[in-house]
Scaffold this active site. Sequence first.
Site, PDB file in Angstrom:
ATOM      1  N   HIS A 114       0.851  -1.188   0.000  1.00 12.23           N
ATOM      2  CA  HIS A 114       0.000   0.000   0.000  1.00 12.23           C
ATOM      3  C   HIS A 114       0.890   1.241   0.000  1.00 12.23           C
ATOM      4  O   HIS A 114       2.131   1.122  -0.032  1.00 12.23           O
ATOM      5  CB  HIS A 114      -0.989  -0.033   1.171  1.00 12.23           C
ATOM      6  CG  HIS A 114      -0.365  -0.169   2.525  1.00 12.23           C
ATOM      7  ND1 HIS A 114       0.512   0.751   3.045  1.00 12.23           N
ATOM      8  CD2 HIS A 114      -0.486  -1.137   3.476  1.00 12.23           C
ATOM      9  CE1 HIS A 114       0.888   0.381   4.253  1.00 12.23           C
ATOM     10  NE2 HIS A 114       0.312  -0.775   4.536  1.00 12.23           N
ATOM     11  N   HIS A 117       3.957   1.383   2.449  1.00 10.32           N
ATOM     12  CA  HIS A 117       5.171   0.667   2.021  1.00 10.32           C
ATOM     13  C   HIS A 117       5.878   1.456   0.913  1.00 10.32           C
ATOM     14  O   HIS A 117       7.098   1.586   0.887  1.00 10.32           O
ATOM     15  CB  HIS A 117       4.823  -0.722   1.474  1.00 10.32           C
ATOM     16  CG  HIS A 117       4.042  -1.594   2.404  1.00 10.32           C
ATOM     17  ND1 HIS A 117       2.805  -2.100   2.090  1.00 10.32           N
ATOM     18  CD2 HIS A 117       4.329  -2.047   3.652  1.00 10.32           C
ATOM     19  CE1 HIS A 117       2.361  -2.831   3.097  1.00 10.32           C
ATOM     20  NE2 HIS A 117       3.266  -2.812   4.062  1.00 10.32           N
ATOM     21  N   CYS A 222       2.276  -9.766  20.945  1.00  8.60           N
ATOM     22  CA  CYS A 222       1.300  -9.315  19.949  1.00  8.60           C
ATOM     23  C   CYS A 222       1.627  -9.979  18.625  1.00  8.60           C
ATOM     24  O   CYS A 222       2.718  -9.778  18.073  1.00  8.60           O
ATOM     25  CB  CYS A 222       1.349  -7.787  19.804  1.00  8.60           C
ATOM     26  SG  CYS A 222       0.329  -7.205  18.424  1.00  8.60           S
ATOM     27  N   CYS A 225       2.407  -7.658  15.562  1.00 13.84           N
ATOM     28  CA  CYS A 225       3.730  -7.012  15.680  1.00 13.84           C
ATOM     29  C   CYS A 225       4.847  -8.034  15.618  1.00 13.84           C
ATOM     30  O   CYS A 225       5.991  -7.679  15.368  1.00 13.84           O
ATOM     31  CB  CYS A 225       3.919  -6.330  17.030  1.00 13.84           C
ATOM     32  SG  CYS A 225       2.960  -4.877  17.284  1.00 13.84           S
ATOM     33  N   CYS A 239      -2.167  -3.691  22.636  1.00 10.87           N
ATOM     34  CA  CYS A 239      -0.920  -3.445  21.906  1.00 10.87           C
ATOM     35  C   CYS A 239      -0.858  -1.970  21.500  1.00 10.87           C
ATOM     36  O   CYS A 239      -1.828  -1.444  20.945  1.00 10.87           O
ATOM     37  CB  CYS A 239      -0.887  -4.329  20.662  1.00 10.87           C
ATOM     38  SG  CYS A 239       0.320  -3.761  19.463  1.00 10.87           S
ATOM     39  N   HIS A 242      -1.247  -1.821  17.515  1.00  9.62           N
ATOM     40  CA  HIS A 242      -2.447  -2.322  16.850  1.00  9.62           C
ATOM     41  C   HIS A 242      -3.732  -2.097  17.623  1.00  9.62           C
ATOM     42  O   HIS A 242      -4.818  -2.430  17.132  1.00  9.62           O
ATOM     43  CB  HIS A 242      -2.285  -3.817  16.530  1.00  9.62           C
ATOM     44  CG  HIS A 242      -1.208  -4.068  15.527  1.00  9.62           C
ATOM     45  ND1 HIS A 242       0.097  -4.298  15.889  1.00  9.62           N
ATOM     46  CD2 HIS A 242      -1.238  -4.064  14.181  1.00  9.62           C
ATOM     47  CE1 HIS A 242       0.827  -4.443  14.800  1.00  9.62           C
ATOM     48  NE2 HIS A 242       0.047  -4.304  13.752  1.00  9.62           N
ATOM     49  N   LYS A 390      -3.548   5.410  11.074  1.00  9.64           N
ATOM     50  CA  LYS A 390      -2.614   4.576  10.322  1.00  9.64           C
ATOM     51  C   LYS A 390      -3.422   3.613   9.459  1.00  9.64           C
ATOM     52  O   LYS A 390      -4.473   3.136   9.879  1.00  9.64           O
ATOM     53  CB  LYS A 390      -1.730   3.793  11.295  1.00  9.64           C
ATOM     54  CG  LYS A 390      -0.631   3.038  10.563  1.00  9.64           C
ATOM     55  CD  LYS A 390       0.446   2.520  11.476  1.00  9.64           C
ATOM     56  CE  LYS A 390       1.586   1.958  10.641  1.00  9.64           C
ATOM     57  NZ  LYS A 390       1.668   0.512  10.647  1.00  9.64           N
ATOM     58  N   LYS A 393      -5.396  -3.189   7.299  1.00  9.17           N
ATOM     59  CA  LYS A 393      -6.375  -4.027   6.599  1.00  9.17           C
ATOM     60  C   LYS A 393      -7.707  -4.004   7.325  1.00  9.17           C
ATOM     61  O   LYS A 393      -8.763  -3.893   6.721  1.00  9.17           O
ATOM     62  CB  LYS A 393      -5.852  -5.473   6.568  1.00  9.17           C
ATOM     63  CG  LYS A 393      -5.240  -5.844   5.251  1.00  9.17           C
ATOM     64  CD  LYS A 393      -5.115  -7.329   5.063  1.00  9.17           C
ATOM     65  CE  LYS A 393      -4.228  -8.014   6.088  1.00  9.17           C
ATOM     66  NZ  LYS A 393      -3.658  -9.278   5.630  1.00  9.17           N
TER      67      LYS A 393
HETATM   68  N1  MSP Z   1       8.720  -7.040   8.217  1.00  6.68           N
HETATM   69  C1  MSP Z   1       8.864  -5.958   9.110  1.00  6.68           C
HETATM   70  C2  MSP Z   1      10.121  -5.210   8.851  1.00  6.68           C
HETATM   71  C3  MSP Z   1      11.366  -6.010   8.930  1.00  6.68           C
HETATM   72  S1  MSP Z   1      12.751  -5.080   8.457  1.00  6.68           S
HETATM   73  C4  MSP Z   1      14.039  -6.042   8.828  1.00  6.68           C
HETATM   74  C5  MSP Z   1       7.681  -5.007   8.939  1.00  6.68           C
HETATM   75  N2  MSP Z   1       7.044  -5.069   7.776  1.00  6.68           N
HETATM   76  S2  MSP Z   1       5.795  -4.157   7.356  1.00  6.68           S
HETATM   77  O1  MSP Z   1       5.273  -4.732   6.158  1.00  6.68           O
HETATM   78  O2  MSP Z   1       4.898  -4.016   8.431  1.00  6.68           O
HETATM   79  O3  MSP Z   1       6.395  -2.822   6.913  1.00  6.68           O
HETATM   80  C6  MSP Z   1       6.760  -1.864   7.797  1.00  6.68           C
HETATM   81  C7  MSP Z   1       7.301  -0.679   7.044  1.00  6.68           C
HETATM   82  O4  MSP Z   1       6.425  -0.292   5.981  1.00  6.68           O
HETATM   83  C8  MSP Z   1       7.350   0.538   7.919  1.00  6.68           C
HETATM   84  O5  MSP Z   1       8.475   0.573   8.737  1.00  6.68           O
HETATM   85  C9  MSP Z   1       7.367   1.620   6.892  1.00  6.68           C
HETATM   86  O6  MSP Z   1       8.628   1.692   6.305  1.00  6.68           O
HETATM   87  C10 MSP Z   1       6.350   1.099   5.892  1.00  6.68           C
HETATM   88  N3  MSP Z   1       4.984   1.488   6.263  1.00  6.68           N
HETATM   89  C11 MSP Z   1       3.929   0.658   6.445  1.00  6.68           C
HETATM   90  N4  MSP Z   1       2.827   1.399   6.745  1.00  6.68           N
HETATM   91  C12 MSP Z   1       3.156   2.695   6.764  1.00  6.68           C
HETATM   92  C13 MSP Z   1       2.435   3.887   6.876  1.00  6.68           C
HETATM   93  N5  MSP Z   1       1.165   3.928   7.107  1.00  6.68           N
HETATM   94  N6  MSP Z   1       3.122   5.035   6.705  1.00  6.68           N
HETATM   95  C14 MSP Z   1       4.434   5.064   6.379  1.00  6.68           C
HETATM   96  N7  MSP Z   1       5.120   3.952   6.267  1.00  6.68           N
HETATM   97  C15 MSP Z   1       4.580   2.754   6.632  1.00  6.68           C
HETATM   98  O7  MSP Z   1       7.426  -4.247   9.840  1.00  6.68           O
END
Ligand code: MSP
Length: 600
Positions: A114, A117, A222, A225, A239, A242, A390, A393
């Site tokens: 999304h 990411h 959690c 997380c 959490c 979440h 934030k 899903k």
């Molecule tokens: N898999 C772990 C990270 C491991 S790194 C060794 C994880 N994955 S995640 O899919 O949840 O992605 C987290 C990252 O996605 C966040 O740290 C950020 O970089 C990005 N984002 C996900 N949602 C976000 C927002 N709503 N806003 C900005 N960035 C965010 O955690």
Amino acid sequence: MLDACHHDPRVLDVDVEQVAFVDPEHASHLHGHHDPAERVDPPGGSHRSEHRRRWGRRRAGERHDRDRNDRTAKKAGEPGPTGQNGRVPDPLPADLPARFYVTTPIYYVNDVPHIGHAYTTVAGDVITRWRRLFGDEVHYLTGTDEHGLKVQRAAEARGVTPQEWADATSARFVDTWRELQIANDDFIRTTEPRHRAAVQAFLQRVYDNGYIVKGTYEGLYCVPCEAYYTDDDLVAGNCPIHDRPVDHVVEENYFFKLSEFGQRLLDHYEAHPEAMQPEGRRNEVIGFIKQGLRDFSMSRTSIDWGIPLPWDPDHVTYVWFDALFNYCTAVGYGSDPERFDRWWPVDYHLIGKDILRFHAIYWPAMLMAGGLEPPRCVFAHGWLLVGGEKMSKTKLNQIFPHDLIADFGVDGYRYHFMADQRFGPDGDFSYESMVARYNSDLANNFGNLANRVLNMAVNYCGGIVPDRRADGPLREQAADTFAAQADAFARLDFASGLAAVWDLIRATNSYIEDSAPWALHKAGDADATADVLGDCLEVLRIIALLTSPVIPNAAAELWRRLGLPGRPDDQRLPAASAWGGLPAGNVLDKGAPLFPRIEA
Ligand code: MSP
């Protein structure tokens, strides 16, 4: 020699160039939040001194210890050992590329990509392309995090194997990054054999060093997380990330002795404050360390979707040990020591603030435990919020890049997220402000400038770059723009860097209004017309160059319309930003609007 600006009597004196500009640029709702606590110190100072520092390091075969020493010995801006006037001579010839390693988090495959990411991934891409413009050898890594309970459960729920589930979702990240024209060099998946081998080698080393021990864990966990919490961490019993209940678990597993690293981490951040950015987050991390660190659980027997511990294969690696190590696997840990030594330590881990603790505390400690250097910089940005919340899903408020690309194009997408808010604080996304910013910055300011200058040059100068230019006020402003952008990008402040470029765009539009080339042309003053348009065309070249890391397609198209060969990406900064790079005699092509307006 070409005519300065020839007058073609067949060209009508149309005044299309006198388009009035709507400029809602300063409308406050378009800007991200400004939080003074989000101050950022560039690692090593301004881009220029940072770059210079880098020219002097990582020569082939050079050890990093020396780099480290160099880095601590001299802070940016301080006179060097030989510098009487504060200028340090470049210690190496400028044709040796500096190396620059930048990563995104690896994204969980229990979700589809999304805009959150994509936010981190586009930022990594912009810094990658920017550094490449300086001739740096960049390694840009992204990928997917595929082990753990959530993936196992998601796969079970769908009646497929975890690997099948991971394959399908990982492919969606690959496709999205391709669609966004992300120039990553590698895409790592934690289920790849290369990663399993590297993690096992590293774990064995940490175990042999005595930093992994067996114990019984009882506590709160959690699942979304993949993290343990203490009572203090919870918010209203839930959490903190979440806002949902946590599980109570009792398990025998292996622990990483994080508690032994508190002082070393504090020493590390004191010696290298730039290693955790922005400053507000660094303070958060330091405060957390000072509260005292607890050992954390790093294995499971309850699940089997993970990497087995080499000395006790009934346990699989706890997700953070596995996930974080991707950054080392990808540059050859355990398989290609020479390569690993060339790239490690990483220059930037770009992350969202949600995974700050893991990257700024667990990860450097794990690396220290395994005898490796900690990252040069972890940079945590804020969240992209939708309606103040934030994305998730469960809240059904996720927005997908593909849908926005359909409306705004790839460049429109990339520009918005880099320009709309500073890379640091949280910021709210709204479709309406995306339309407003697109129309104001891209359709009006950028697109219209390109359009009117090219139109006038075609109409008044026969479509040929004139051999005259006034070298007027834009010359100096263009140089200042480059300096301001380089300084801002060195701090990963993309919004300020782009604002500097858009100031130049606006100044050029004002310059056109003030000097009224249509009137000069009407009065038959070909030299004066050429002087003005020569400057404006030169500004267009510089703008194409400076915007190319963010809007690569429009920049390349503008480059082509200016009759320039190749692409802006082939250029080398800082030399290419010098005034006067557009050759007289180039044949211009006015083309269609680069950014057609969007009606909301
Ligand atoms: N898999 C772990 C990270 C491991 S790194 C060794 C994880 N994955 S995640 O899919 O949840 O992605 C987290 C990252 O996605 C966040 O740290 C950020 O970089 C990005 N984002 C996900 N949602 C976000 C927002 N709503 N806003 C900005 N960035 C965010 O955690």
